[in-house]
Design a protein around this motif. Structure first.
Motif, PDB file in Angstrom:
ATOM      1  N   ALA A 104       0.806  -1.222   0.000  1.00 17.05           N
ATOM      2  CA  ALA A 104       0.000   0.000   0.000  1.00 17.05           C
ATOM      3  C   ALA A 104       0.837   1.269   0.000  1.00 17.05           C
ATOM      4  O   ALA A 104       0.313   2.358  -0.286  1.00 17.05           O
ATOM      5  CB  ALA A 104      -0.942   0.011   1.208  1.00 17.05           C
ATOM      6  N   ASP A 105       2.137   1.158   0.283  1.00 17.74           N
ATOM      7  CA  ASP A 105       2.978   2.351   0.311  1.00 17.74           C
ATOM      8  C   ASP A 105       3.764   2.554  -0.973  1.00 17.74           C
ATOM      9  O   ASP A 105       4.536   3.518  -1.085  1.00 17.74           O
ATOM     10  CB  ASP A 105       3.936   2.295   1.504  1.00 17.74           C
ATOM     11  CG  ASP A 105       4.865   1.083   1.465  1.00 17.74           C
ATOM     12  OD1 ASP A 105       4.612   0.168   0.649  1.00 17.74           O
ATOM     13  OD2 ASP A 105       5.830   1.049   2.244  1.00 17.74           O
ATOM     14  N   ASP A 106       3.567   1.684  -1.981  1.00 21.28           N
ATOM     15  CA  ASP A 106       4.353   1.830  -3.214  1.00 21.28           C
ATOM     16  C   ASP A 106       3.749   0.973  -4.325  1.00 21.28           C
ATOM     17  O   ASP A 106       4.117  -0.188  -4.493  1.00 21.28           O
ATOM     18  CB  ASP A 106       5.805   1.399  -2.954  1.00 21.28           C
ATOM     19  CG  ASP A 106       6.751   1.819  -4.061  1.00 21.28           C
ATOM     20  OD1 ASP A 106       6.441   2.788  -4.799  1.00 21.28           O
ATOM     21  OD2 ASP A 106       7.825   1.184  -4.192  1.00 21.28           O
ATOM     22  N   TYR A 107       2.837   1.547  -5.104  1.00 16.18           N
ATOM     23  CA  TYR A 107       2.160   0.773  -6.137  1.00 16.18           C
ATOM     24  C   TYR A 107       1.662   1.670  -7.265  1.00 16.18           C
ATOM     25  O   TYR A 107       1.539   2.887  -7.122  1.00 16.18           O
ATOM     26  CB  TYR A 107       0.975  -0.004  -5.537  1.00 16.18           C
ATOM     27  CG  TYR A 107      -0.132   0.881  -4.985  1.00 16.18           C
ATOM     28  CD1 TYR A 107      -1.294   1.125  -5.708  1.00 16.18           C
ATOM     29  CD2 TYR A 107      -0.006   1.492  -3.733  1.00 16.18           C
ATOM     30  CE1 TYR A 107      -2.300   1.952  -5.211  1.00 16.18           C
ATOM     31  CE2 TYR A 107      -0.999   2.307  -3.232  1.00 16.18           C
ATOM     32  CZ  TYR A 107      -2.142   2.529  -3.968  1.00 16.18           C
ATOM     33  OH  TYR A 107      -3.131   3.346  -3.487  1.00 16.18           O
ATOM     34  N   VAL A 108       1.399   1.041  -8.397  1.00 19.70           N
ATOM     35  CA  VAL A 108       0.800   1.656  -9.580  1.00 19.70           C
ATOM     36  C   VAL A 108      -0.456   0.853  -9.903  1.00 19.70           C
ATOM     37  O   VAL A 108      -0.469  -0.369  -9.742  1.00 19.70           O
ATOM     38  CB  VAL A 108       1.774   1.634 -10.785  1.00 19.70           C
ATOM     39  CG1 VAL A 108       1.110   2.182 -12.038  1.00 19.70           C
ATOM     40  CG2 VAL A 108       3.046   2.401 -10.456  1.00 19.70           C
ATOM     41  N   LEU A 109      -1.513   1.516 -10.357  1.00 19.37           N
ATOM     42  CA  LEU A 109      -2.728   0.814 -10.755  1.00 19.37           C
ATOM     43  C   LEU A 109      -2.876   0.809 -12.263  1.00 19.37           C
ATOM     44  O   LEU A 109      -2.657   1.836 -12.925  1.00 19.37           O
ATOM     45  CB  LEU A 109      -3.969   1.477 -10.153  1.00 19.37           C
ATOM     46  CG  LEU A 109      -4.147   1.414  -8.637  1.00 19.37           C
ATOM     47  CD1 LEU A 109      -5.496   2.033  -8.263  1.00 19.37           C
ATOM     48  CD2 LEU A 109      -4.041   0.000  -8.104  1.00 19.37           C
ATOM     49  N   LEU A 110      -3.269  -0.356 -12.805  1.00 19.41           N
ATOM     50  CA  LEU A 110      -3.688  -0.471 -14.197  1.00 19.41           C
ATOM     51  C   LEU A 110      -5.122  -1.010 -14.175  1.00 19.41           C
ATOM     52  O   LEU A 110      -5.347  -2.161 -13.802  1.00 19.41           O
ATOM     53  CB  LEU A 110      -2.775  -1.410 -14.984  1.00 19.41           C
ATOM     54  CG  LEU A 110      -2.962  -1.479 -16.503  1.00 19.41           C
ATOM     55  CD1 LEU A 110      -1.753  -2.155 -17.162  1.00 19.41           C
ATOM     56  CD2 LEU A 110      -4.236  -2.198 -16.955  1.00 19.41           C
ATOM     57  N   GLY A 111      -6.065  -0.163 -14.552  1.00 21.91           N
ATOM     58  CA  GLY A 111      -7.460  -0.574 -14.577  1.00 21.91           C
ATOM     59  C   GLY A 111      -7.957  -0.674 -15.999  1.00 21.91           C
ATOM     60  O   GLY A 111      -7.822   0.272 -16.778  1.00 21.91           O
ATOM     61  N   ALA A 119     -10.196   2.133 -10.688  1.00 17.07           N
ATOM     62  CA  ALA A 119      -8.855   2.619 -10.375  1.00 17.07           C
ATOM     63  C   ALA A 119      -8.825   4.139 -10.296  1.00 17.07           C
ATOM     64  O   ALA A 119      -8.150   4.717  -9.428  1.00 17.07           O
ATOM     65  CB  ALA A 119      -7.863   2.118 -11.424  1.00 17.07           C
ATOM     66  N   ALA A 120      -9.533   4.812 -11.193  1.00 18.08           N
ATOM     67  CA  ALA A 120      -9.550   6.281 -11.182  1.00 18.08           C
ATOM     68  C   ALA A 120     -10.236   6.810  -9.933  1.00 18.08           C
ATOM     69  O   ALA A 120      -9.801   7.810  -9.342  1.00 18.08           O
ATOM     70  CB  ALA A 120     -10.233   6.802 -12.441  1.00 18.08           C
ATOM     71  N   ARG A 121     -11.326   6.156  -9.502  1.00 14.99           N
ATOM     72  CA  ARG A 121     -11.992   6.560  -8.259  1.00 14.99           C
ATOM     73  C   ARG A 121     -11.048   6.417  -7.076  1.00 14.99           C
ATOM     74  O   ARG A 121     -10.995   7.272  -6.187  1.00 14.99           O
ATOM     75  CB  ARG A 121     -13.257   5.739  -8.029  1.00 14.99           C
ATOM     76  CG  ARG A 121     -14.478   6.298  -8.705  1.00 14.99           C
ATOM     77  CD  ARG A 121     -15.769   5.754  -8.108  1.00 14.99           C
ATOM     78  NE  ARG A 121     -15.921   6.045  -6.683  1.00 14.99           N
ATOM     79  CZ  ARG A 121     -17.029   5.780  -5.990  1.00 14.99           C
ATOM     80  NH1 ARG A 121     -18.073   5.217  -6.607  1.00 14.99           N
ATOM     81  NH2 ARG A 121     -17.100   6.052  -4.708  1.00 14.99           N
ATOM     82  N   HIS A 122     -10.305   5.329  -7.043  1.00 15.60           N
ATOM     83  CA  HIS A 122      -9.319   5.122  -5.984  1.00 15.60           C
ATOM     84  C   HIS A 122      -8.269   6.239  -6.023  1.00 15.60           C
ATOM     85  O   HIS A 122      -7.935   6.825  -4.986  1.00 15.60           O
ATOM     86  CB  HIS A 122      -8.661   3.755  -6.162  1.00 15.60           C
ATOM     87  CG  HIS A 122      -7.544   3.474  -5.207  1.00 15.60           C
ATOM     88  ND1 HIS A 122      -7.736   2.868  -3.986  1.00 15.60           N
ATOM     89  CD2 HIS A 122      -6.206   3.713  -5.308  1.00 15.60           C
ATOM     90  CE1 HIS A 122      -6.579   2.745  -3.364  1.00 15.60           C
ATOM     91  NE2 HIS A 122      -5.625   3.244  -4.145  1.00 15.60           N
TER      92      HIS A 122
END
Length: 304
Positions: A104-111, A119-122
């Motif tokens: 949770a302290d270092d990530y990228v999202l691909l939705g 992912a955009a809401r997050h």
């Protein structure tokens, strides 16, 4: 960059409320590059059609694929009422997964598709550990999506839309004739490969086998959205996104230019790439270019 899916390093189940979320991770966190967490579409699909994204792990980015609640390897809940299935449920599930996996302290999202909206809401909540966002083939507004579906349906071969509408009006969208006509749309605007890849077929059949979530939130098909998402829009939240963002779509995508454009126009500094030979799944339809674009974006995050 190869597009061959890699064998996962770990996979399993994490507790979420009274249920479980299935995940697989390729690579190991803590090597200096953020984990890439992949959110599948639907709602009600599975990770299978996105398995090749795990190949990016060869560049040092751990890749997490997971099945959202109600689907695939996660807990199935066919008896839950429609109102149980909300975007907030899946946002909470994502937060829980990030925490449970220690990323949770270092990530990228691909939705991808619905996963891109999620992912955009997050991202609009500005979580401290989010480093970047990739929104692929996604709607920012389902009212816009529904209007664009009318345009695409009108351009189908003669007689196809008439068959679709007749079954939709009669409530017989589970019929073989509706499914056959539906595939005409899917082969034009969802996956243009012939035959469909095994990974894509696997996700498609998962929805057929348990349509609980898809039916409640979307409806009987991609182009007939009558579920709880039909009036949902996140356009007002997009200016709140404060991480580097890449917006992807295909030239023949069911997520048309009008559907995708708000992400590019409203997210500060967002970059957009259109895949000229693709529809809704460019990671399968144009894998070499897709993985080159993805790797360039991820490398850019490290330089930023």
């Amino acid at each position: 960059m190869t597009s061959t899916a890699k064998v996962p390093t770990t996979k399993g189940l994490v507790p979420f409320r009274a249920y479980e979320t299935w995940y697989r991770m390729t690579g190991t966190p803590g090597g200096g590059r953020p984990a890439l967490v992949v959110l599948h579409g639907g709602p009600g699909s599975t990770h299978d059609y996105l398995q090749k994204v795990s190949s990016i792990a060869v560049g040092g980015w751990p890749v997490v694929l997971y099945d959202q609640l109600g689907n695939g390897g996660s807990t199935h809940l066919p008896d839950q009422p429609d109102e149980f299935w909300t975007p907030e449920l899946f946002l909470d599930e994502l937060d829980n997964l990030l925490t449970r996996l220690g990323i949770a302290d270092d990530y990228v999202l691909l939705g991808q598709s619905w996963g891109g909206m999620l992912a955009a809401r997050h991202a609009a909540g500005r979580p401290a550990g989010l480093r970047g966002l990739i929104v692929a083939n996604a709607p920012a507004s389902y009212p816009t999506w529904r209007r664009e579906m009318e345009v695409l349906r009108a351009a189908l071969p003669e007689g196809v839309d008439e068959v679709l509408r007749a079954h939709e009006a009669a409530g017989t969208t589970g019929s073989a004739e509706y499914a056959e006509a539906m595939r005409v749309f899917y082969k034009k605007h969802v996956c243009r490969l012939d035959p469909w890849p095994q990974d894509y077929n696997a996700s498609f059949m998962e929805v057929v086998n348990d349509p609980t979530v898809y039916a409640a939130m979307n409806g009987p098909s991609e182009f007939h959205v009558v579920g709880s998402l039909k009036d949902v829009s996140i356009e007002a939240l997009l200016p709140d996104i404060a991480v580097p963002t890449l917006v992807l779509s295909g030239r023949y995508d069911e997520a048309t230019d009008a559907v995708v454009r708000p992400f590019h126009e409203l997210i500060p500094g967002a970059r957009r790439v259109v895949f000229e030979e693709s529809s809704h799944v460019p990671h399968l339809e144009e894998p070499e270019r897709f993985f080159r674009v993805l790797a360039e974006f991820l490398l850019g995050l490290a330089k930023g």
